[in-house]
Write a protein that holds these residues in place. Structure first.
Motif, mmCIF file in Angstrom:
data_model
loop_
_atom_site.group_PDB
_atom_site.id
_atom_site.type_symbol
_atom_site.label_atom_id
_atom_site.label_comp_id
_atom_site.label_asym_id
_atom_site.label_seq_id
_atom_site.Cartn_x
_atom_site.Cartn_y
_atom_site.Cartn_z
ATOM 1 N N ASP A 149 -41.942 -9.786 12.773
ATOM 2 C CA ASP A 149 -41.953 -9.653 14.230
ATOM 3 C C ASP A 149 -40.867 -10.487 14.901
ATOM 4 O O ASP A 149 -40.457 -10.192 16.029
ATOM 5 N N ASP A 150 -40.398 -11.529 14.210
ATOM 6 C CA ASP A 150 -39.389 -12.398 14.809
ATOM 7 C C ASP A 150 -38.066 -11.675 15.053
ATOM 8 O O ASP A 150 -37.263 -12.112 15.889
ATOM 9 N N PHE A 151 -37.822 -10.584 14.338
ATOM 10 C CA PHE A 151 -36.595 -9.833 14.571
ATOM 11 C C PHE A 151 -36.546 -9.281 15.992
ATOM 12 O O PHE A 151 -35.467 -9.056 16.538
ATOM 13 N N GLN A 152 -37.735 -9.054 16.587
ATOM 14 C CA GLN A 152 -37.783 -8.512 17.944
ATOM 15 C C GLN A 152 -37.549 -9.582 19.004
ATOM 16 O O GLN A 152 -37.443 -9.281 20.185
ATOM 17 N N ASN A 207 -46.887 -9.875 6.040
ATOM 18 C CA ASN A 207 -46.989 -9.986 7.500
ATOM 19 C C ASN A 207 -46.294 -8.847 8.233
ATOM 20 O O ASN A 207 -46.266 -8.846 9.465
ATOM 21 N N TYR A 208 -45.735 -7.888 7.487
ATOM 22 C CA TYR A 208 -45.078 -6.778 8.150
ATOM 23 C C TYR A 208 -46.104 -5.990 8.966
ATOM 24 O O TYR A 208 -47.067 -5.446 8.433
ATOM 25 N N TYR A 249 -48.378 -5.032 -0.797
ATOM 26 C CA TYR A 249 -48.078 -6.240 -0.038
ATOM 27 C C TYR A 249 -48.999 -6.457 1.157
ATOM 28 O O TYR A 249 -49.316 -7.588 1.510
ATOM 29 N N GLN A 250 -49.407 -5.385 1.796
ATOM 30 C CA GLN A 250 -50.247 -5.545 2.982
ATOM 31 C C GLN A 250 -51.739 -5.524 2.694
ATOM 32 O O GLN A 250 -52.541 -5.708 3.611
ATOM 33 N N LYS A 251 -52.142 -5.332 1.473
ATOM 34 C CA LYS A 251 -53.563 -5.282 1.136
ATOM 35 C C LYS A 251 -54.183 -6.679 1.273
ATOM 36 O O LYS A 251 -53.864 -7.595 0.510
#
Length: 621
Positions: free
Chosen positions: A105-108, A209-210, A175-177
């Motif tokens: 989220d930091d890319f935003q 964390n994506y 990764y998101q599980k």
């Protein structure tokens, strides 16, 4: 000048070896750059060897994609290592200055990050940055002097598609599980996010964390339209005749459970007796707020009250609203700062828990105090006691209430945090009198929990006595963050014959999520405090509570969103868990078009406030 035809040339096996070595070295360098000793991280990896694969795979994907694009293993190593190592470097710098890791989220928020960087003393770790650049430069030099056979473009294109396909599949399916993630690192607690990043590896945690803490963008949302709407707010900003100190005390797991008919307390013996005495004093309003969580989610109630946005409205499945705050937000502390208030937060817990230190800074709180000011002598059993919390708070108020600027304070207690075995305090508290028989296990849980409620009520009473001894006008806002988990599958509630935890009716849902609140004015403020003007019903959603305080203390016109909440509270006071109540407490089975439009507007405000809105200017009135 040497001809390119005389350069040594790598055969296929050499290309494979170079790429393999680059993948291994880059995977290690990414982990070495992140905060903390490499040996400690590798020891966790060794105990949970799947972490090697989880962290190495995305690094290898980046390097191999670079090779597919360039056809040269050294160029791929230089470009790929620059990408992944710089990301780990950013994570190092950000964690150092905020104790908050680098997440997608930091890319935003690149612009906000650049602006916020001036607020910190940054350790840029120049040796690491120089090493990253030199390592990549060395790879580019090797690419200049050593040739490598390039597979045909369509072979590389096919390889890139396979890599991207495997990577895109792995993000949601591996990764998101959450269940898979929770097993990593010897099942370490996942609440200290910075520590988990350090021990479980930056690449894995970054991908986990994506989109984990997303803010749902409403259909048809327009930032320009919201900016125009905010500017059109016609509420008049006026300076109130009296600016009271405003003190919030959010009390861990505080409820009026002991008021249920199944309890046989006398009025004076009831653990909430002091609360009711204050509520009936003529200088107060009390009722219930409907919060977003049951049994946990303390910070979500903080978020609801301070931002006026419900956690449950942020996005489907979002379980930690504090994690979506990644920029300065026009929350209640910011509003009071614009009105000339000092801002203060105190909580006898860790500053990293729920990312509170960073979040409260973004919400506008200048002074933030955590458990470093407490000692083991302040504990009752396993937690900092409410009595110690009161002693620290009043000591701080002694110096902060006597200044020219009024104080906005938000505080959170911790004593009555779950679980509730006899070992919590090291003794067996008084057992509550009941009209039904319950199991010994449930009696243990219930008696320990009510011991905490009794202590919280005593703290509340003593705090009000202290505030009455002060000459400064002060408003106290006291409430519970959520109902407690009492036994597995609501066991204690079931044995008591209560419907908490059931979802068959609106009444059952509201009971599951409601906690008591108290608005109380000390003697110095009571003559100026018009509780009747608030038109508060007995039950309101938690996101209205802060807005009610905003109105009560005379700040209407200072913030267009809180002005909106003032109006909506008077027509739709409960919006929670799919349930809607009218001002008379009756259930609203079907929303009118106007009510639905109001909810849609709240959704737009949510996104605008959390994502697009700039900080508001000071009141001109």
């Amino acid at each position: 000048m040497r001809s390119t035809k005389t350069r040594p040339e790598l055969q296929a096996w050499g290309v494979v070896l170079v790429l393999a070595a680059a993948c291994v070295l880059c995977s290690l360098s990414v982990i070495a750059i992140q905060p903390g000793p490499l040996s400690e991280t590798l020891s966790v990896f060794w105990a949970d060897k799947v972490l090697f694969l989880l962290n190495g795979f995305p690094v290898c994907v980046v390097l191999l994609l670079c090779w597919c694009a360039t056809g040269d293993p050294f160029t791929a190593a230089g470009l790929g290592s620059l990408i992944v190592n710089l990301m780990s470097y950013v994570n190092l710098v950000k964690t150092d200055c905020r104790n908050d890791p680098f997440v997608p989220d930091d890319f935003q928020l690149l612009r906000e990050a650049m602006n916020a960087a001036s607020e910190y003393t940054l350790d840029l770790h120049w040796p690491i940055l120089i090493a990253i650049v030199l390592g990549s430069a060395a790879c580019f030099v090797l690419a200049h002097f050593i040739r490598a056979r390039k597979p045909r473009w369509y072979v590389r294109a096919a390889g890139a598609l396979v890599l991207l396909g495997g990577f895109c599949w792995s993000v949601p399916n591996v990764y998101q599980k959450t269940g898979f993630y929770n097993k990593r690192g010897n099942e370490m607690s996942k609440t200290n996010v910075a520590e988990v990043f350090r021990l479980c590896g930056f690449p894995y945690c970054f991908l986990h964390n994506y989109n984990l803490y997303s803010v749902e963008k409403p259909d048809g949302y327009s930032s320009a339209d919201m900016k125009a709407l905010a500017a059109s707010d016609d509420a008049v900003c006026k300076t109130p005749a009296v600016r009271p100190n405003v003190i919030f005390v959010m009390c861990e797991a505080y409820t009026d459970l002991s008021d249920e008919d199944v309890f046989l307390y006398t009025e004076e013996e009831n653990p909430t007796h002091g609360f009711h005495v204050l509520a009936e004093s003529g200088r107060a309003r009390s009722g219930h707020i409907v919060v977003s969580n049951f049994g946990a989610g303390t910070a979500n109630t903080e978020f609801d009250v301070l931002t006026g946005i419900q956690t449950n409205m942020v996005s489907p499945g979002n379980t930690s609203s504090f994690r979506v705050i990644r920029k300065a937000v026009n929350a209640l502390p910011q509003v009071y700062k614009r009105a000339g208030y000092k801002t203060y937060f105190m909580h006898p817990g860790y500053s990293w828990f729920y990312n509170r230190d960073n979040v409260y800074r973004d919400l506008g709180v200048d002074e933030r105090i955590f458990n470093e000011t407490y000692t083991d002598a302040d504990k009752k059993g396993t937690m900092i006691s409410d009595a110690a919390f009161l002693a620290h708070l009043t000591a701080d108020l002694d110096t902060r209430l006597s200044t020219a600027e009024p104080l906005f304070a938000y505080t959170v207690t911790i004593q009555n945090h779950q679980a509730y075995p006899y070992t919590k305090y090291g003794f067996e508290p008084e057992k509550p009198p009941l009209s039904v028989s319950i199991s010994d296990t449930s009696m243990e849980t219930l008696s320990v929990y009510l011991e905490g409620v009794r202590d919280s009520t005593a703290m509340l009473t003593a705090l009000c006595d202290y505030l009455d001894s002060r000459d400064e006008p002060t408003l106290l806002v006291f409430y519970g963050d959520h109902r407690p988990t009492l036994g597995q599958d609501y066991a204690v509630y079931r044995e008591l014959g209560l419907t908490t935890g059931l979802t068959g009716s609106t009444d059952e849902i509201i009971e599951t999520y409601e906690t008591p609140y108290l608005l109380w004015a000390n003697e110095a403020y009571a003559p100026y405090c018009d509780f009747d003007a608030l038109e508060l019903p007995d039950v309101v959603s938690s996101n209205y509570l802060g807005a009610a305080v905003y109105e009560l203390t005379g700040l209407t016109g200072l913030d267009p969103y809180f002005d909106t909440l003032e109006d909506l509270r008077r027509t739709l006071p409960v919006i929670s868990h799919g349930c809607y109540l009218a001002t008379d407490g009756s259930e609203i089975a079907s929303l009118t078009d106007a009510q639905q439009s109001a909810l849609d507007l709240l959704a737009d405000w949510k996104y605008y406030r959390l994502k697009d809105e700039a900080l508001l200017e000071h009141c001109a009135g």
